[in-house]
Write a protein that holds these residues in place. Structure first.
Motif, PDB file in Angstrom:
ATOM      1  N   ASP A 310       3.020  67.059 -54.896  1.00 21.12           N
ATOM      2  CA  ASP A 310       4.104  67.981 -54.549  1.00 21.12           C
ATOM      3  C   ASP A 310       5.389  67.524 -55.245  1.00 21.12           C
ATOM      4  O   ASP A 310       5.435  66.436 -55.808  1.00 21.12           O
ATOM      5  CB  ASP A 310       4.297  68.001 -53.022  1.00 21.12           C
ATOM      6  CG  ASP A 310       4.588  66.613 -52.484  1.00 21.12           C
ATOM      7  OD1 ASP A 310       3.654  65.785 -52.480  1.00 21.12           O
ATOM      8  OD2 ASP A 310       5.742  66.321 -52.116  1.00 21.12           O
ATOM      9  N   SER A 311       6.437  68.343 -55.157  1.00 24.69           N
ATOM     10  CA  SER A 311       7.663  68.055 -55.927  1.00 24.69           C
ATOM     11  C   SER A 311       8.294  66.728 -55.498  1.00 24.69           C
ATOM     12  O   SER A 311       8.926  66.055 -56.298  1.00 24.69           O
ATOM     13  CB  SER A 311       8.668  69.203 -55.780  1.00 24.69           C
ATOM     14  OG  SER A 311       8.985  69.355 -54.417  1.00 24.69           O
ATOM     15  N   LYS A 312       8.116  66.335 -54.231  1.00 27.90           N
ATOM     16  CA  LYS A 312       8.728  65.070 -53.783  1.00 27.90           C
ATOM     17  C   LYS A 312       7.758  63.897 -53.870  1.00 27.90           C
ATOM     18  O   LYS A 312       8.073  62.789 -53.433  1.00 27.90           O
ATOM     19  CB  LYS A 312       9.204  65.220 -52.336  1.00 27.90           C
ATOM     20  CG  LYS A 312      10.329  66.223 -52.181  1.00 27.90           C
ATOM     21  CD  LYS A 312      10.818  66.199 -50.726  1.00 27.90           C
ATOM     22  CE  LYS A 312      11.652  67.413 -50.412  1.00 27.90           C
ATOM     23  NZ  LYS A 312      11.544  67.814 -48.988  1.00 27.90           N
ATOM     24  N   LYS A 313       6.549  64.142 -54.360  1.00 27.29           N
ATOM     25  CA  LYS A 313       5.516  63.104 -54.497  1.00 27.29           C
ATOM     26  C   LYS A 313       5.222  62.380 -53.163  1.00 27.29           C
ATOM     27  O   LYS A 313       5.032  61.170 -53.097  1.00 27.29           O
ATOM     28  CB  LYS A 313       5.890  62.076 -55.567  1.00 27.29           C
ATOM     29  CG  LYS A 313       6.000  62.681 -56.959  1.00 27.29           C
ATOM     30  CD  LYS A 313       6.040  61.582 -57.998  1.00 27.29           C
ATOM     31  CE  LYS A 313       5.753  62.059 -59.395  1.00 27.29           C
ATOM     32  NZ  LYS A 313       6.528  63.196 -59.865  1.00 27.29           N
ATOM     33  N   LEU A 314       5.233  63.177 -52.095  1.00 22.79           N
ATOM     34  CA  LEU A 314       4.934  62.610 -50.777  1.00 22.79           C
ATOM     35  C   LEU A 314       3.430  62.466 -50.579  1.00 22.79           C
ATOM     36  O   LEU A 314       2.957  61.627 -49.805  1.00 22.79           O
ATOM     37  CB  LEU A 314       5.478  63.540 -49.677  1.00 22.79           C
ATOM     38  CG  LEU A 314       6.983  63.740 -49.617  1.00 22.79           C
ATOM     39  CD1 LEU A 314       7.342  64.811 -48.596  1.00 22.79           C
ATOM     40  CD2 LEU A 314       7.676  62.418 -49.263  1.00 22.79           C
ATOM     41  N   TYR A 315       2.660  63.290 -51.304  1.00 14.82           N
ATOM     42  CA  TYR A 315       1.254  63.524 -50.963  1.00 14.82           C
ATOM     43  C   TYR A 315       0.500  63.820 -52.256  1.00 14.82           C
ATOM     44  O   TYR A 315       1.084  64.334 -53.213  1.00 14.82           O
ATOM     45  CB  TYR A 315       1.232  64.751 -50.037  1.00 14.82           C
ATOM     46  CG  TYR A 315      -0.069  65.003 -49.337  1.00 14.82           C
ATOM     47  CD1 TYR A 315      -0.292  64.522 -48.059  1.00 14.82           C
ATOM     48  CD2 TYR A 315      -1.082  65.744 -49.953  1.00 14.82           C
ATOM     49  CE1 TYR A 315      -1.493  64.770 -47.408  1.00 14.82           C
ATOM     50  CE2 TYR A 315      -2.279  65.987 -49.311  1.00 14.82           C
ATOM     51  CZ  TYR A 315      -2.480  65.498 -48.034  1.00 14.82           C
ATOM     52  OH  TYR A 315      -3.663  65.747 -47.396  1.00 14.82           O
ATOM     53  N   LYS A 316      -0.786  63.495 -52.292  1.00 11.21           N
ATOM     54  CA  LYS A 316      -1.574  63.837 -53.485  1.00 11.21           C
ATOM     55  C   LYS A 316      -2.933  64.399 -53.106  1.00 11.21           C
ATOM     56  O   LYS A 316      -3.509  64.018 -52.089  1.00 11.21           O
ATOM     57  CB  LYS A 316      -1.807  62.599 -54.359  1.00 11.21           C
ATOM     58  CG  LYS A 316      -0.607  62.242 -55.221  1.00 11.21           C
ATOM     59  CD  LYS A 316      -0.966  61.183 -56.251  1.00 11.21           C
ATOM     60  CE  LYS A 316       0.260  60.823 -57.068  1.00 11.21           C
ATOM     61  NZ  LYS A 316      -0.031  59.797 -58.068  1.00 11.21           N
ATOM     62  N   ASN A 317      -3.430  65.264 -53.947  1.00 12.75           N
ATOM     63  CA  ASN A 317      -4.837  65.692 -53.884  1.00 12.75           C
ATOM     64  C   ASN A 317      -5.526  65.158 -55.130  1.00 12.75           C
ATOM     65  O   ASN A 317      -5.087  65.431 -56.246  1.00 12.75           O
ATOM     66  CB  ASN A 317      -4.947  67.209 -53.828  1.00 12.75           C
ATOM     67  CG  ASN A 317      -4.541  67.765 -52.479  1.00 12.75           C
ATOM     68  OD1 ASN A 317      -3.409  68.209 -52.293  1.00 12.75           O
ATOM     69  ND2 ASN A 317      -5.441  67.722 -51.513  1.00 12.75           N
ATOM     70  N   TYR A 318      -6.584  64.392 -54.912  1.00 14.88           N
ATOM     71  CA  TYR A 318      -7.354  63.813 -56.016  1.00 14.88           C
ATOM     72  C   TYR A 318      -8.674  64.565 -56.147  1.00 14.88           C
ATOM     73  O   TYR A 318      -9.318  64.903 -55.146  1.00 14.88           O
ATOM     74  CB  TYR A 318      -7.685  62.344 -55.741  1.00 14.88           C
ATOM     75  CG  TYR A 318      -6.479  61.426 -55.651  1.00 14.88           C
ATOM     76  CD1 TYR A 318      -6.034  60.709 -56.764  1.00 14.88           C
ATOM     77  CD2 TYR A 318      -5.804  61.257 -54.448  1.00 14.88           C
ATOM     78  CE1 TYR A 318      -4.940  59.845 -56.670  1.00 14.88           C
ATOM     79  CE2 TYR A 318      -4.715  60.400 -54.348  1.00 14.88           C
ATOM     80  CZ  TYR A 318      -4.298  59.704 -55.463  1.00 14.88           C
ATOM     81  OH  TYR A 318      -3.216  58.849 -55.369  1.00 14.88           O
ATOM     82  N   VAL A 319      -9.088  64.782 -57.390  1.00 11.89           N
ATOM     83  CA  VAL A 319     -10.390  65.400 -57.666  1.00 11.89           C
ATOM     84  C   VAL A 319     -11.315  64.286 -58.148  1.00 11.89           C
ATOM     85  O   VAL A 319     -11.022  63.623 -59.150  1.00 11.89           O
ATOM     86  CB  VAL A 319     -10.260  66.489 -58.750  1.00 11.89           C
ATOM     87  CG1 VAL A 319     -11.625  67.088 -59.079  1.00 11.89           C
ATOM     88  CG2 VAL A 319      -9.279  67.570 -58.308  1.00 11.89           C
ATOM     89  N   LEU A 320     -12.403  64.068 -57.412  1.00 13.62           N
ATOM     90  CA  LEU A 320     -13.318  62.965 -57.757  1.00 13.62           C
ATOM     91  C   LEU A 320     -14.704  63.492 -58.109  1.00 13.62           C
ATOM     92  O   LEU A 320     -15.148  64.511 -57.571  1.00 13.62           O
ATOM     93  CB  LEU A 320     -13.444  61.991 -56.578  1.00 13.62           C
ATOM     94  CG  LEU A 320     -12.150  61.271 -56.219  1.00 13.62           C
ATOM     95  CD1 LEU A 320     -11.658  61.698 -54.866  1.00 13.62           C
ATOM     96  CD2 LEU A 320     -12.335  59.778 -56.245  1.00 13.62           C
ATOM     97  N   ARG A 321     -15.335  62.762 -58.990  1.00 15.92           N
ATOM     98  CA  ARG A 321     -16.727  63.026 -59.365  1.00 15.92           C
ATOM     99  C   ARG A 321     -17.522  61.746 -59.212  1.00 15.92           C
ATOM    100  O   ARG A 321     -16.959  60.658 -59.146  1.00 15.92           O
ATOM    101  CB  ARG A 321     -16.807  63.414 -60.842  1.00 15.92           C
ATOM    102  CG  ARG A 321     -16.534  64.840 -61.108  1.00 15.92           C
ATOM    103  CD  ARG A 321     -16.764  65.135 -62.573  1.00 15.92           C
ATOM    104  NE  ARG A 321     -16.134  66.383 -62.923  1.00 15.92           N
ATOM    105  CZ  ARG A 321     -16.652  67.575 -62.662  1.00 15.92           C
ATOM    106  NH1 ARG A 321     -17.831  67.669 -62.099  1.00 15.92           N
ATOM    107  NH2 ARG A 321     -16.011  68.680 -62.993  1.00 15.92           N
ATOM    108  N   LYS A 322     -18.816  61.915 -59.286  1.00 17.09           N
ATOM    109  CA  LYS A 322     -19.717  60.765 -59.264  1.00 17.09           C
ATOM    110  C   LYS A 322     -19.522  59.942 -60.541  1.00 17.09           C
ATOM    111  O   LYS A 322     -19.470  60.520 -61.634  1.00 17.09           O
ATOM    112  CB  LYS A 322     -21.139  61.325 -59.274  1.00 17.09           C
ATOM    113  CG  LYS A 322     -22.051  60.683 -58.293  1.00 17.09           C
ATOM    114  CD  LYS A 322     -23.311  61.492 -58.174  1.00 17.09           C
ATOM    115  CE  LYS A 322     -24.425  60.584 -57.742  1.00 17.09           C
ATOM    116  NZ  LYS A 322     -25.624  61.280 -57.324  1.00 17.09           N
TER     117      LYS A 322
END
Ligand SMILES: C[S@@+](CC[C@H](N)C(=O)[O-])C[C@H]1O[C@@H](n2cnc3c(N)ncnc32)[C@H](O)[C@@H]1O
Length: 324
Positions: A310-322
């Motif tokens: 997000d714009s304030k870098k409070l939170y992240k969503n990571y995309v993971l693979r095997k």
């Protein structure tokens, strides 16, 4: 020797309550916060200005809808969008709406320990997004994952949002991620929502609001023991207490006994003794940074493909693979 060593439990709830209240120090699992009242209290928490997590993840989904859903659809063909601990699906609906509008071929499979929240989610989707095929599954992550493991053939996109992973200690998170990996194929994705380390005061405020909603949420576990196991907890005799250790990134919630007291739990034929200011540890809400996430991924045989923030870098969503 305890006179209850041979006790037989009818449910996991009974067993974990008994074990948690006879252990030292005492503990109860945060997965038992969620019944009809707890689900509503959690929705109130998400609406609080202090609980920045929901707004941050919501804004990531709004600002990156196209990129995120394109990743989900990359291979074409039907996929199962499995959500672990889906709650009311408030944020997920942004993605569901976009996928549905763009003719994606998918089935939404929310999993949650709370049947109440799943009923609400199903009813609201039928109204708001009637074209989205939905299959709900009630159970703990591990129960549901094990069942899915045996039955699933479609490509999978697994959502684990709201920083639910933060309820697990690192060792448990690695074990959990390994189990997720075990049911992933090469083209499957794990889409993980993760709260980031930040100003410790911001974190403390999120779990200790002045209006007392979080306190009521924490104490709901005692109300559940009263209602479902015949307990006689006086919830006013317990204090909600939150601590955050900025070094480890671990926020911990406690219920603290304000006095010496004995609580009877009729269904378990058991009395829990509390000394003055004795604690029950109820929840951890782990905070992360990229290094910790890379380490967890490596330990569990996964790799991070990309991330969104997000714009304030409070939170992240990571995309993971095997990882191979
Ligand atoms: C913190 S809420 C987050 C809900 C949703 N993911 C969100 O981001 O808004 C956690 C949800 O996971 C469910 N939950 C918690 N522990 C669980 C477990 N061990 N197994 C299955 N569901 C669980 C709760 O019932 C609740 O709906």
């Amino acid at each position: 020797m305890h006179r209850h060593t041979a006790i037989r439990f009818e449910t996991l709830f009974e067993e974990e309550v008994y074990k948690g209240l006879t252990d030292f120090p005492k503990h109860l699992s945060s997965k038992y916060f969620y019944d009809e009242k707890g689900d509503k209290l959690f929705q109130d928490i998400m609406a609080m200005p202090e609980y920045y997590l929901t707004d941050a993840e919501f804004s990531i989904f709004e600002n990156h809808t196209e990129e995120i859903t394109t990743l989900f659809r990359k291979q074409g063909g039907h996929f199962n969008l499995i959500e672990l601990g889906a709650g009311d699906g408030k944020k997920t609906k942004i993605l569901l709406n976009h996928l549905s509008q763009n003719g994606a071929d998918f089935t939404y499979q929310p999993i949650d320990i709370s049947q109440n929240v799943l009923n609400g989610l199903k009813a609201s989707l039928a109204k708001e997004l009637p074209d989205v095929p939905i299959q709900t599954k009630q159970g703990t992550y591990f129960e549901a994952l094990n069942e899915l493991n045996g039955s699933n053939t479609s490509r999978k996109v697994i959502l684990f949002l709201g920083s639910n992973i933060g309820n697990l200690l690192h060792d448990q998170a690695i074990e959990f991620l390994k189990q997720v990996r075990a049911l992933m194929q090469e083209e499957d994705l794990l889409f993980l929502g993760v709260d980031q380390k930040k100003n410790p005061q911001t974190i403390l405020d999120a779990y200790n609001d002045k209006t007392g909603i979080t306190a009521a949420f924490n104490k709901n576990i005692l109300s559940r023991i009263n209602a479902e196991l015949g307990g006689d907890f006086d919830v006013d005799q317990f204090l909600h207490w939150e601590v955050y250790d900025p070094e480890s990134g671990t926020a911990k919630s406690y219920l603290v006994s304000k006095k010496e007291q004995t609580v009877t739990i009729g269904k378990l034929d058991f009395q829990a003794e509390f000394g003055p200011w004795e604690t029950i540890h109820t929840e951890i809400s782990q905070k992360y940074d990229d290094r910790i996430i890379m380490w967890l991924a490596e330990k569990s045989g996964l790799q991070v493909e990309t991330e969104f923030t997000d714009s304030k870098k409070l939170y992240k969503n990571y995309v993971l693979r095997k990882a191979y």
